[in-house]
Design a protein around this motif. Sequence first.
Motif, PDB file in Angstrom:
ATOM      1  N   ALA A   1       0.821  -1.218   0.000  1.00 36.37           N
ATOM      2  CA  ALA A   1       0.000   0.000   0.000  1.00 36.37           C
ATOM      3  C   ALA A   1       0.851   1.263   0.000  1.00 36.37           C
ATOM      4  CB  ALA A   1      -0.912  -0.003   1.224  1.00 36.37           C
TER       5      ALA A   1
ATOM      6  N   ILE B   1       0.899  -4.369   6.823  1.00 34.40           N
ATOM      7  CA  ILE B   1       0.526  -4.385   8.235  1.00 34.40           C
ATOM      8  C   ILE B   1      -0.990  -4.153   8.292  1.00 34.40           C
ATOM      9  CG2 ILE B   1       2.765  -3.720   9.195  1.00 34.40           C
ATOM     10  CD1 ILE B   1       1.855  -0.794   9.126  1.00 34.40           C
TER      11      ILE B   1
ATOM     12  N   GLN C   1      10.019 -12.094   8.599  1.00 33.89           N
ATOM     13  CA  GLN C   1       9.786 -12.346   7.166  1.00 33.89           C
ATOM     14  C   GLN C   1      10.750 -13.416   6.648  1.00 33.89           C
ATOM     15  OE1 GLN C   1       9.545  -8.605   5.005  1.00 33.89           O
ATOM     16  NE2 GLN C   1       7.603  -8.081   5.963  1.00 33.89           N
TER      17      GLN C   1
HETATM   18  P1  NAX Z   1       5.924   4.034   2.120  1.00 28.01           P
HETATM   19  O1  NAX Z   1       6.051   4.515   3.509  1.00 28.01           O
HETATM   20  O2  NAX Z   1       5.130   4.791   1.118  1.00 28.01           O
HETATM   21  O3  NAX Z   1       5.339   2.545   2.123  1.00 28.01           O
HETATM   22  C1  NAX Z   1       5.809   1.561   2.979  1.00 28.01           C
HETATM   23  C2  NAX Z   1       4.685   0.582   3.166  1.00 28.01           C
HETATM   24  O4  NAX Z   1       5.211  -0.544   3.885  1.00 28.01           O
HETATM   25  C3  NAX Z   1       3.522   1.134   4.004  1.00 28.01           C
HETATM   26  O5  NAX Z   1       2.306   0.924   3.298  1.00 28.01           O
HETATM   27  C4  NAX Z   1       3.575   0.322   5.296  1.00 28.01           C
HETATM   28  O6  NAX Z   1       2.295   0.089   5.849  1.00 28.01           O
HETATM   29  C5  NAX Z   1       4.211  -0.971   4.797  1.00 28.01           C
HETATM   30  N1  NAX Z   1       4.844  -1.780   5.834  1.00 28.01           N
HETATM   31  C6  NAX Z   1       5.529  -1.379   6.932  1.00 28.01           C
HETATM   32  N2  NAX Z   1       5.905  -2.433   7.668  1.00 28.01           N
HETATM   33  C7  NAX Z   1       5.479  -3.541   7.013  1.00 28.01           C
HETATM   34  C8  NAX Z   1       5.558  -4.932   7.282  1.00 28.01           C
HETATM   35  N3  NAX Z   1       6.128  -5.385   8.402  1.00 28.01           N
HETATM   36  N4  NAX Z   1       5.003  -5.787   6.402  1.00 28.01           N
HETATM   37  C9  NAX Z   1       4.388  -5.338   5.286  1.00 28.01           C
HETATM   38  N5  NAX Z   1       4.263  -4.020   4.993  1.00 28.01           N
HETATM   39  C10 NAX Z   1       4.808  -3.138   5.836  1.00 28.01           C
HETATM   40  O7  NAX Z   1       7.422   3.813   1.614  1.00 28.01           O
HETATM   41  P2  NAX Z   1       7.975   3.694   0.123  1.00 28.01           P
HETATM   42  O8  NAX Z   1       8.253   5.048  -0.406  1.00 28.01           O
HETATM   43  O9  NAX Z   1       7.096   2.791  -0.643  1.00 28.01           O
HETATM   44  O10 NAX Z   1       9.408   3.043   0.389  1.00 28.01           O
HETATM   45  C11 NAX Z   1       9.542   1.726   0.873  1.00 28.01           C
HETATM   46  C12 NAX Z   1      10.981   1.443   1.267  1.00 28.01           C
HETATM   47  O11 NAX Z   1      11.837   1.520   0.125  1.00 28.01           O
HETATM   48  C13 NAX Z   1      11.563   2.421   2.278  1.00 28.01           C
HETATM   49  O12 NAX Z   1      12.284   1.680   3.253  1.00 28.01           O
HETATM   50  C14 NAX Z   1      12.534   3.249   1.444  1.00 28.01           C
HETATM   51  O13 NAX Z   1      13.565   3.784   2.237  1.00 28.01           O
HETATM   52  C15 NAX Z   1      13.017   2.208   0.481  1.00 28.01           C
HETATM   53  N6  NAX Z   1      13.702   2.682  -0.725  1.00 28.01           N
HETATM   54  C16 NAX Z   1      14.725   1.947  -1.208  1.00 28.01           C
HETATM   55  C17 NAX Z   1      15.386   2.266  -2.373  1.00 28.01           C
HETATM   56  C18 NAX Z   1      16.506   1.425  -2.884  1.00 28.01           C
HETATM   57  O14 NAX Z   1      17.110   1.840  -3.875  1.00 28.01           O
HETATM   58  N7  NAX Z   1      16.876   0.288  -2.284  1.00 28.01           N
HETATM   59  C19 NAX Z   1      15.035   3.497  -3.129  1.00 28.01           C
HETATM   60  C20 NAX Z   1      13.668   4.021  -2.817  1.00 28.01           C
HETATM   61  C21 NAX Z   1      13.259   3.913  -1.377  1.00 28.01           C
HETATM   62  O15 NAX Z   1      13.822   4.987  -0.669  1.00 28.01           O
END
Ligand code: NAX
Length: 328
Positions: A13, A43, A112
């Motif tokens: 989401a 979550i 996980q």
């Molecule tokens: P968002 O905060 O928009 O979305 C994260 C989602 O993960 C939320 O919907 C939350 O409810 C869900 N979530 C949290 N804990 C969870 C769990 N235990 N099980 C399942 N779902 C869970 O973040 P978003 O912009 O989508 O980024 C996601 C991640 O990607 C962040 O950690 C971000 O730092 C990382 N990134 C990594 C990149 C890379 O190159 N490796 C680049 C982009 C991004 O910064």
Amino acid sequence: MNAIVNVTVTGAAGQIGYALLFRIASGQLLGPDVPVRLRLLEIPQGVKAAEGTAMELDDCAFPLLAGIDIFDNPRDGFDGANIALLVGARPRAKGMERSDLLEANGGIFRPQGEAINAVAADDIRVLVVGNPANTNALIAASNAPDVPKDRFSAMTRLDHNRALTQVAKRAGVAVDDVRKLTIWGNHSATQYPDLFHAEIAGQSSHVLTEDSAWLTEEFIPVVATRGAAIIAARGASSAASAANAAIDHVYDWVNGTREGDWTSAGIVSDGSYGVPEGLVSSFPVVSRGGSWEIVQGLEIGEFSRERIDASVAELVEERLAVRALGLI
Ligand code: NAX
């Protein structure tokens, strides 16, 4: 038609999830003749929004989408998964120390990893996107002792793609003309984008590597801090480009990298290039037969050595921290 592939996406989401799921369902992750079944893991607070995304996916009537299920626990979310994209993670909150961040993410990636070990398909391949991606991948892999370590990877493809475009712009060539770039180390500001083996339109990259002011003051910092620059400009972190990189990573992993080139991925080190065994570090890699292989035999000069070592030192520290927390 090929067999249906089960793809689990965590953080479904979130903003990357929203940019990713439609591309997976349209066939861009695995290819135009591979049907997929999506398993969305969130979550409990994220389930309703994931349901909304699932409604939109339904409304696209993608011919390759064989079904969508939504879960709020890893045991069900990873059941039968062939591919898992671990996107959901705990972001760093104000005032949070790095050890707090690692601990909070350990609370996500340990269970996980355990669930993947218990219920995923035998051919499971895992890409960790959620930050700190390398160490989160290490935690997940360490808690999945029955899954071969080479099935876990961390995403540095976005950094790789960012570097490709910076080089193409500087050299005045098409992105597709830039090859054999490498991101080394951690997906963090210490990462080292290495141009020394790169080819630009079939020529050596020495015109760029000899321009030391551009290399050290522009290229390396621009690539390494691009994430922060996107946040400053967009008011939100990279999402579509991160989703695109995840698609590129898995597509190449499954279908093979192109001849005469390589890419970058965080994989479990076998000790190559002096990177301590067991760390999840970014390397130059090719994929053959569905497995990443580190490109061997590259000469590493002093300039590169220093920078690789600095980023790897950060990974060593992160590993010590998660070990001290009992997460691995
Ligand atoms: P968002 O905060 O928009 O979305 C994260 C989602 O993960 C939320 O919907 C939350 O409810 C869900 N979530 C949290 N804990 C969870 C769990 N235990 N099980 C399942 N779902 C869970 O973040 P978003 O912009 O989508 O980024 C996601 C991640 O990607 C962040 O950690 C971000 O730092 C990382 N990134 C990594 C990149 C890379 O190159 N490796 C680049 C982009 C991004 O910064």
